[in-house]
Write a protein that holds these residues in place. Structure first.
Motif, PDB file in Angstrom:
ATOM      1  N   ILE A 170     -18.233 -87.481  33.729  1.00 19.37           N
ATOM      2  CA  ILE A 170     -19.078 -87.205  32.560  1.00 19.37           C
ATOM      3  C   ILE A 170     -18.241 -86.939  31.312  1.00 19.37           C
ATOM      4  O   ILE A 170     -18.659 -86.219  30.412  1.00 19.37           O
ATOM      5  N   PHE A 171     -17.047 -87.538  31.275  1.00 19.58           N
ATOM      6  CA  PHE A 171     -16.218 -87.494  30.063  1.00 19.58           C
ATOM      7  C   PHE A 171     -16.809 -88.434  29.019  1.00 19.58           C
ATOM      8  O   PHE A 171     -17.567 -89.364  29.348  1.00 19.58           O
ATOM      9  N   VAL A 172     -16.459 -88.218  27.759  1.00 18.55           N
ATOM     10  CA  VAL A 172     -16.959 -89.096  26.696  1.00 18.55           C
ATOM     11  C   VAL A 172     -16.409 -90.507  26.903  1.00 18.55           C
ATOM     12  O   VAL A 172     -15.312 -90.678  27.436  1.00 18.55           O
ATOM     13  N   GLY A 193     -16.525 -77.234  26.868  1.00 20.73           N
ATOM     14  CA  GLY A 193     -16.662 -78.173  27.988  1.00 20.73           C
ATOM     15  C   GLY A 193     -15.437 -79.068  28.084  1.00 20.73           C
ATOM     16  O   GLY A 193     -15.359 -80.089  27.392  1.00 20.73           O
ATOM     17  N   LEU A 207     -13.876 -80.285  31.223  1.00 19.81           N
ATOM     18  CA  LEU A 207     -13.769 -81.147  32.406  1.00 19.81           C
ATOM     19  C   LEU A 207     -12.272 -81.358  32.722  1.00 19.81           C
ATOM     20  O   LEU A 207     -11.555 -80.394  32.937  1.00 19.81           O
ATOM     21  N   TYR A 232     -10.105 -85.107  29.118  1.00 20.06           N
ATOM     22  CA  TYR A 232     -10.131 -86.435  28.480  1.00 20.06           C
ATOM     23  C   TYR A 232     -10.421 -86.327  26.973  1.00 20.06           C
ATOM     24  O   TYR A 232      -9.615 -86.772  26.147  1.00 20.06           O
ATOM     25  N   SER A 233     -11.544 -85.698  26.625  1.00 21.42           N
ATOM     26  CA  SER A 233     -11.836 -85.544  25.182  1.00 21.42           C
ATOM     27  C   SER A 233     -10.788 -84.652  24.537  1.00 21.42           C
ATOM     28  O   SER A 233     -10.454 -84.831  23.356  1.00 21.42           O
ATOM     29  N   GLU A 245     -14.021 -73.620  29.320  1.00 23.72           N
ATOM     30  CA  GLU A 245     -14.428 -74.308  30.555  1.00 23.72           C
ATOM     31  C   GLU A 245     -14.824 -73.280  31.602  1.00 23.72           C
ATOM     32  O   GLU A 245     -14.108 -72.312  31.841  1.00 23.72           O
ATOM     33  N   LEU A 246     -15.954 -73.520  32.230  1.00 24.23           N
ATOM     34  CA  LEU A 246     -16.482 -72.628  33.264  1.00 24.23           C
ATOM     35  C   LEU A 246     -15.637 -72.653  34.538  1.00 24.23           C
ATOM     36  O   LEU A 246     -15.367 -71.614  35.144  1.00 24.23           O
ATOM     37  N   TYR A 306     -11.073 -77.061  36.993  1.00 21.59           N
ATOM     38  CA  TYR A 306     -11.141 -78.080  35.937  1.00 21.59           C
ATOM     39  C   TYR A 306     -10.191 -77.710  34.789  1.00 21.59           C
ATOM     40  O   TYR A 306      -9.493 -78.572  34.246  1.00 21.59           O
ATOM     41  N   ALA A 319     -19.100 -70.196  28.707  1.00 24.43           N
ATOM     42  CA  ALA A 319     -18.696 -70.372  27.305  1.00 24.43           C
ATOM     43  C   ALA A 319     -19.321 -69.314  26.399  1.00 24.43           C
ATOM     44  O   ALA A 319     -18.687 -68.895  25.418  1.00 24.43           O
ATOM     45  N   ASP A 342     -19.896 -79.952  24.312  1.00 23.27           N
ATOM     46  CA  ASP A 342     -20.103 -80.949  25.370  1.00 23.27           C
ATOM     47  C   ASP A 342     -20.159 -80.252  26.728  1.00 23.27           C
ATOM     48  O   ASP A 342     -19.412 -80.604  27.643  1.00 23.27           O
ATOM     49  N   ASP A 373     -22.972 -77.403  29.272  1.00 23.47           N
ATOM     50  CA  ASP A 373     -24.338 -77.294  29.799  1.00 23.47           C
ATOM     51  C   ASP A 373     -25.366 -77.353  28.663  1.00 23.47           C
ATOM     52  O   ASP A 373     -25.207 -76.712  27.628  1.00 23.47           O
TER      53      ASP A 373
HETATM   54  C1  LIG Z   1     -19.615 -83.215  30.030  1.00 25.86           C
HETATM   55  S1  LIG Z   1     -18.377 -82.257  30.780  1.00 25.86           S
HETATM   56  C2  LIG Z   1     -17.148 -82.170  29.509  1.00 25.86           C
HETATM   57  C3  LIG Z   1     -16.464 -83.479  29.310  1.00 25.86           C
HETATM   58  C4  LIG Z   1     -15.292 -83.406  28.365  1.00 25.86           C
HETATM   59  N1  LIG Z   1     -15.697 -82.893  27.069  1.00 25.86           N
HETATM   60  C5  LIG Z   1     -14.737 -84.797  28.164  1.00 25.86           C
HETATM   61  O1  LIG Z   1     -15.378 -85.605  27.463  1.00 25.86           O
HETATM   62  O2  LIG Z   1     -13.664 -85.101  28.727  1.00 25.86           O
HETATM   63  C6  LIG Z   1     -19.083 -80.664  30.719  1.00 25.86           C
HETATM   64  C7  LIG Z   1     -18.157 -79.549  31.169  1.00 25.86           C
HETATM   65  O3  LIG Z   1     -18.776 -78.320  30.804  1.00 25.86           O
HETATM   66  C8  LIG Z   1     -18.476 -77.373  31.807  1.00 25.86           C
HETATM   67  N2  LIG Z   1     -19.507 -76.323  31.761  1.00 25.86           N
HETATM   68  C9  LIG Z   1     -20.754 -76.352  32.260  1.00 25.86           C
HETATM   69  N3  LIG Z   1     -21.389 -75.207  32.011  1.00 25.86           N
HETATM   70  C10 LIG Z   1     -20.524 -74.431  31.314  1.00 25.86           C
HETATM   71  C11 LIG Z   1     -20.583 -73.119  30.778  1.00 25.86           C
HETATM   72  N4  LIG Z   1     -21.679 -72.374  30.894  1.00 25.86           N
HETATM   73  N5  LIG Z   1     -19.507 -72.654  30.140  1.00 25.86           N
HETATM   74  C12 LIG Z   1     -18.379 -73.414  30.000  1.00 25.86           C
HETATM   75  N6  LIG Z   1     -18.278 -74.662  30.486  1.00 25.86           N
HETATM   76  C13 LIG Z   1     -19.321 -75.153  31.132  1.00 25.86           C
HETATM   77  C14 LIG Z   1     -18.499 -78.178  33.101  1.00 25.86           C
HETATM   78  O4  LIG Z   1     -17.787 -77.510  34.126  1.00 25.86           O
HETATM   79  C15 LIG Z   1     -17.888 -79.495  32.660  1.00 25.86           C
HETATM   80  O5  LIG Z   1     -16.509 -79.503  32.902  1.00 25.86           O
END
Ligand SMILES: C[S@@+](CC[C@H](N)C(=O)[O-])C[C@H]1O[C@@H](n2cnc3c(N)ncnc32)[C@H](O)[C@@H]1O
Length: 210
Positions: free
Chosen positions: A33-35, A59, A61, A64-65, A83-84, A88, A112, A132, A134
């Motif tokens: 789910i990276f950009v 966010g 992951l 990547y972004s 990051e949660l 990751y 976050a 990017d 939740d």
């Molecule tokens: C869409 S992915 C991020 C992709 C990244 N930005 C990229 O494009 O490479 C969403 C990320 O948000 C994290 N996430 C989900 N809920 C979260 C929270 N409450 N606090 C921090 N990070 C969270 C997930 O673990 C995941 O790694």
């Protein structure tokens, strides 16, 4: 070839480092789910155009972004990434280190909202925000971004169209409701000049006025 493919093959160059990061994320069974590369490329351009020095990503992951964002920073620039999942965050840091950017980034691990609260109480401010994570917390992330923004800061959020679900009145999940609320706030906020680009899954972009 469709117009998007034409534009991407002409304008978007993803090097081996970035391609390997995507492959590693998939290989490890993490969600892909990276950009997409064209959004990463555009994020980097926005960081450069806005002369941003301090970037906050919500966010990470697998980084990547983060690589696209950190590559666009000036030599004294810094990326703070929230990051949660600790595994990751560790992988993201390894990937930024492999990309030669390890000293430009640090990760705040945990929910976050808690990290944002801590950054706020520390008096931190930023030039650029990339949201990017939740979807349910997007409205809260927007409030924090506006309050942590320096004048003229840029706020970008991915997945603002949520695969079309924000347009579908029959789609009533908590995530879709949160994104509708986010888009409404983003469009009408008194401190933002904003738009929602229909590229990728919808990229919301705003500048924070004084
Ligand atoms: C869409 S992915 C991020 C992709 C990244 N930005 C990229 O494009 O490479 C969403 C990320 O948000 C994290 N996430 C989900 N809920 C979260 C929270 N409450 N606090 C921090 N990070 C969270 C997930 O673990 C995941 O790694």
């Amino acid at each position: 070839m469709n117009p998007e493919e034409y534009v991407n093959q002409l304008f978007v160059q993803e090097d081996d480092v970035l391609a390997k990061v995507r492959h590693t994320i998939v290989e490890r069974g993490m969600p892909a789910i990276f950009v997409p590369p064209e959004i990463g490329h555009f994020l980097g351009m926005l960081v450069t155009m806005s002369r941003s020095r301090d970037v906050l990503e919500i966010g990470a992951l697998g980084g990547y972004s983060g690589i696209w964002l950190a590559r666009a920073l000036p030599s004294d620039g810094h990326l703070t990434s929230l990051e949660l999942n600790p595994d990751y965050a560790t992988l993201a840091h390894d990937h930024l280190t492999q990309a030669g950017l390890g000293d430009k980034v640090h990760y705040e691990v945990g929910p976050a909202v808690e990290s944002l609260n801590r950054l706020q109480s520390q008096g931190k401010t930023f030039d650029f925000f990339f949201i990017d994570a939740d979807k349910e917390n997007y409205p809260a992330y927007l409030d924090y971004a506006v309050s942590l923004a320096r004048r003229g800061a840029i706020i970008v959020a991915d997945n603002a169209l949520f695969h079309g679900r924000v347009l579908d009145p029959n789609h009533d999940s908590a995530d879709a409701r949160a994104l509708r609320e986010f888009n409404q706030q983003f469009a009408t906020h008194s401190r933002l000049t904003s738009t929602l680009l229909t590229i990728g899954d919808g990229l919301a972009v705003a500048v924070v006025n004084s």
